[in-house]
Design an enzyme around this catalytic site. Structure first.
Site, PDB file in Angstrom:
ATOM      1  N   TYR A   1     -10.962  28.540  -7.277  1.00 22.08           N
ATOM      2  CA  TYR A   1     -10.145  28.290  -6.020  1.00 22.08           C
ATOM      3  C   TYR A   1      -8.758  28.636  -6.623  1.00 22.08           C
ATOM      4  CZ  TYR A   1      -9.155  25.823  -1.501  1.00 22.08           C
ATOM      5  OH  TYR A   1      -8.890  25.157  -0.312  1.00 22.08           O
ATOM      6  N   CYS A   2      -8.168  29.542  -5.411  1.00 23.25           N
ATOM      7  CA  CYS A   2      -6.823  30.039  -5.592  1.00 23.25           C
ATOM      8  C   CYS A   2      -6.195  30.273  -6.902  1.00 23.25           C
ATOM      9  CB  CYS A   2      -5.596  28.714  -5.233  1.00 23.25           C
ATOM     10  SG  CYS A   2      -4.187  28.779  -4.810  1.00 23.25           S
ATOM     11  N   VAL A   3      -5.235  29.519  -7.579  1.00 25.83           N
ATOM     12  CA  VAL A   3      -4.673  30.089  -8.843  1.00 25.83           C
ATOM     13  C   VAL A   3      -5.751  29.952  -9.990  1.00 25.83           C
ATOM     14  CG1 VAL A   3      -2.356  29.608  -8.399  1.00 25.83           C
ATOM     15  CG2 VAL A   3      -3.774  27.634  -9.293  1.00 25.83           C
TER      16      VAL A   3
END
Length: 591
Positions: free
Chosen positions: A324-326
Site C-alpha cells: 500500500y502506497c510507499v
C-alpha cells in the site's frame, strides 16, 4: 382601544448582537476564557515547552526566489481589492458579482452570506481577491514550471487561510452560534484549541473516542514474529478451508496498519479472511532515536524476512503480497532484488494499492523535496527521527481547506463536538519516521526519480531493474487520489514486465481502497490492461458500481485456486511460530 392594543409589537432579537440580559453571562465567559489561557500558559512554562504549537503551515516551508516576483506583482491585486472595497462600501450596483465557483463553495452555505448585505460584501470581496491572487500567480513571467507550481500552491494555501469564514468576527454562523449559546461555543472552541496546542496537532476527532484493539483494529489474530522494525500478525481463519497460498500485506510505515482494519464493517482484513485467505499483516514500529541509522535496505530486508517467515511458518513455496502506497514502492524494489537473485518465485503475485515507482507525475508532494524543505527536515529530525505530526501537517496542507480550515471553524470557532469517526482517528494517529531513510526516500525517489533508472539504485548490494519483475501484478489506482495521482500510479504499467491487470477505483487514496462491498459505494473501471496509455485505457474502460474487492479476489483465485484445510499452522500460534501476543500487538500502540 386598550393600552395593550396600542403597544408596538416586540421586535425580533438581532441574531448578531448579545441580549443586554446576557451581559453578565458573557462577563463570566470572558473570565473563564482568561483563566483557561492562563492555566495553559503556566502548564507550558512548567513543562519547559516552548514549541508545543506544531500547527504550522507547510506552505511556508517552500522557499524559492521566484516567489519574490509574485510578491512584487501582487500589489496590483491589492490595489484592485481596495477599489472593490470602496465600491461595495458605497453599495455600487456595478460591483463585480461573486465568481460562479464561489456560489457552490460549501464554506459559504449559511444563508446570511447571501441575504445579509454586510456578509455578502465580505464574501464578494474575498472571492475577487482570491481569484486575482491565483490569476496573478499564473500570469507571472519567468518562473520555470516547478517554481510556478510552488507559487500556485502557496497562493492557494494563502487564499484558503485568508477566507472570512476562518475568523469569528466575519463568519455569520459563528456569531449567531456565539449569541445563541451566550458565548459558551467560543469557550468550548478555545478549550479545543488549547488542547490541540498542547498536543502539537490539529484534532479531527476526540482522541479518547477510540482505543486500538478495543473498538478499532479488532480482527482476531496473533503476533507470531517480531524484529526491531516490525511485528507480523497472523489473523484467525473463519472458514473451514483456505487458499493454499497465503496473503501478506505491507502497509505504509508512515501510517498505522489498521487503515485496513478500522472496524468489522470496513475491514479489508476481516473481509479477506472471510474469502478464505490466510492473512498476515506487517505492523511497522514507530521510529525512535534508536532507529536513526535505518535506511532503504532495512525496510526491504524486513519485507524479505516477512515473506520468508510466512513461507516457512505455513510450509508453502510462495505468498501473495499487497503493498500500500510507499510500502508498495518498496515492495517493487524487493521484487526487483528477488528477481535479480533468482528468487522471484517466493512471491506468487503482487497487488499494488495506490503505489508509485515513477515519480515524474507524483503531484503536489514533489514540492516538498527542494533544498529548503530538506534543510528544515534535517533540523526537525535532530533526534534521529521525524515526529509524525510534521508529516501529518504536510499531508493535511495538500487539502488545507478540508483538512485544516474546515476543522478550525468547526472545532475552534463553532465549538462543535468531535465526530466519532474512525477514519479521522486513524488519520491523526501518527507514526515517527527514521530520519535518514525518510530523507533518502525523498531525494532518491521523489526528487531524482532514480528507481526507474536501471541499476541506479541497489538493495542489499544488488542493483535493481524494475523491468526484471515478471511477477503477476494487480495495480489499483484512485481516480481522485492526490497522494499518489492516477497518472503516476499508471506508470507501474510501463515498468513491470510480467502480466499486469489495471483497475481504476472511484474516490481517492483512502476511500478508493477501503470500500467494502456491503457499503455499496463508489464504482470502479476495468479495461484493456495492454493499453499503451492511460488515456487509451480510460477511453475503453467499463464502469461497475460498488466495491472492487470482489473483482480482486477473483483475480487472486485465478492465480492459484488450490485450497487446504484449516489446521495446524493455519491457526495463529499453533504451528512452529508460537504466539507472542494478541493482535493488534504492541508496536501499533507505541508513540
Amino acid at each position: 382601544m386598550s393600552d395593550a392594543d396600542k403597544s408596538e409589537p416586540n421586535e425580533a432579537p438581532n441574531p448578531f448582537l448579545p441580549s443586554p440580559d446576557d451581559m453578565q453571562h458573557w462577563a463570566s465567559v470572558i473570565g473563564r476564557a482568561q483563566q483557561m489561557m492562563l492555566d495553559y500558559a503556566l502548564g507550558q512554562a512548567n513543562e519547559g515547552n516552548t514549541s508545543a504549537a506544531a500547527l504550522f503551515d507547510p506552505a511556508k516551508w517552500i522557499d524559492n526566489p521566484a516567489t519574490q516576483l509574485w510578491a512584487e506583482q501582487s500589489s496590483k491585486m491589492w490595489d484592485q481589492g481596495v477599489a472593490f472595497w470602496t465600491s461595495l462600501a458605497t453599495l455600487n450596483p456595478m460591483a463585480p458579482a461573486v465568481p460562479e465557483a464561489a456560489t457552490k463553495d460549501r464554506r459559504f452555505a449559511d444563508p446570511d452570506w447571501s441575504a445579509n448585505p454586510v456578509f455578502a460584501m465580505i464574501r464578494q470581496t474575498y472571492g475577487l481577491l482570491a481569484e486575482q491572487m491565483l490569476a496573478t500567480t499564473r500570469q507571472l513571467d519567468g518562473p520555470d514550471p516547478a517554481a510556478r507550481a510552488k507559487m500556485e500552491f502557496a497562493a492557494k494555501a494563502m487564499a484558503d487561510a485568508m477566507a472570512p469564514t476562518n475568523l469569528a468576527l466575519t463568519n455569520p454562523e459563528v456569531i449567531k452560534r456565539a449569541v445563541e449559546t451566550r458565548g459558551e461555543s467560543l469557550l468550548k472552541g478555545l478549550k479545543h484549541m488549547l488542547t490541540d496546542l498542547s498536543r502539537g496537532q490539529l484534532s479531527h476527532v476526540d482522541p479518547d473516542a477510540f482505543e486500538v484493539g478495543v473498538n478499532i483494529a479488532t480482527t482476531p489474530g496473533k503476533v507470531i514474529h517480531e524484529t526491531d522494525l516490525y511485528q507480523l500478525i497472523h489473523y484467525a481463519p473463519t472458514t473451514k478451508d483456505v487458499f493454499a497460498v497465503p496473503l501478506l500485506i505491507f502497509p505504509p510505515w508512515i501510517n498505522r496498519f489498521y487503515i485496513l482494519d478500522l472496524n468489522p464493517a470496513k475491514s479489508f482484513v476481516a473481509w479477506a479472511v472471510e474469502q478464505g485467505l490466510s492473512v498476515f499483516m506487517v505492523s511497522w514500529k514507530s521510529a525512535d532515536a534508536s532507529m536513526s541509522e535505518i535506511v532503504w535496505d532495512d525496510y526491504i530486508a524486513a519485507q524479505v524476512d516477512a515473506i520468508d517467515t510466512v513461507r516457512e511458518a505455513l510450509d508453502v513455496p510462495a505468498v501473495h503480497t499487497i503493498g500500500y502506497c510507499v510500502a508498495g514502492t518498496t515492495l517493487a524494489a524487493t521484487l526487483a532484488m528477488l528477481s535479480a537473485r533468482g528468487e522471484a518465485d517466493k512471491v506468487q503475485s503482487v497487488t499494488f494499492f495506490t503505489a508509485q515507482v515513477d515519480f515524474e507525475h507524483a503531484g503536489d508532494l514533489k514540492m516538498f523535496v527542494d533544498d529548503s524543505y530538506l534543510a528544515l527536515l534535517q533540523q526537525l529530525s535532530a533526534p534521529g527521527f521525524l515526529d509524525g505530526r510534521y508529516m501529518a501537517a504536510t499531508f493535511n496542507s495538500l487539502r488545507g481547506r478540508d483538512l485544516i480550515w474546515n476543522y478550525v471553524v468547526s472545532n475552534y470557532l463553532l465549538g462543535n463536538d468531535y465526530p466519532p469517526f474512525d477514519l479521522l482517528y486513524w488519520n491523526g494517529d501518527t507514526t515517527n519516521l527514521p530520519a535518514k531513510w525518510h530523507r533518502q526516500y525523498l531525494v532518491d525517489l521523489y526528487r531524482d526519480n532514480r528507481m526507474v533508472i536501471p541499476n541506479s539504485l541497489s538493495v542489499l548490494g544488488t542493483p535493481i531493474d524494475l523491468k526484471k519483475i515478471e511477477t503477476p501484478a494487480f495495480i489499483q489506482a484512485g481516480r481522485e487520489d492526490h497522494i499518489a495521482p492516477l497518472a503516476s500510479v499508471w506508470r507501474l504499467m510501463d515498468h513491470l514486465s510480467g502480466p499486469k491487470t489495471f483497475l481504476l477505483a472511484g474516490s481517492g487514496h483512502i476511500a478508493g481502497v477501503v470500500n467494502p462491498p456491503a457499503a455499496g459505494k463508489y464504482q470502479y473501471w476495468t479495461g484493456d490492461s495492454k493499453a499503451a496509455t492511460l488515456d487509451e485505457f480510460v477511453a475503453g474502460a467499463s464502469e461497475t458500481k460498488g466495491s472492487w474487492w470482489p473483482h480482486w479476489i477473483d483475480w487472486i483465485a485465478a492465480q492459484d485456486s488450490a485450497k487446504t484445510t484449516v489446521k495446524g499452522s493455519r491457526i495463529p500460534g499453533k504451528g512452529a511460530k508460537k504466539a507472542i501476543e494478541d493482535a493488534p500487538g504492541r508496536y501499533v500502540k507505541q508513540r
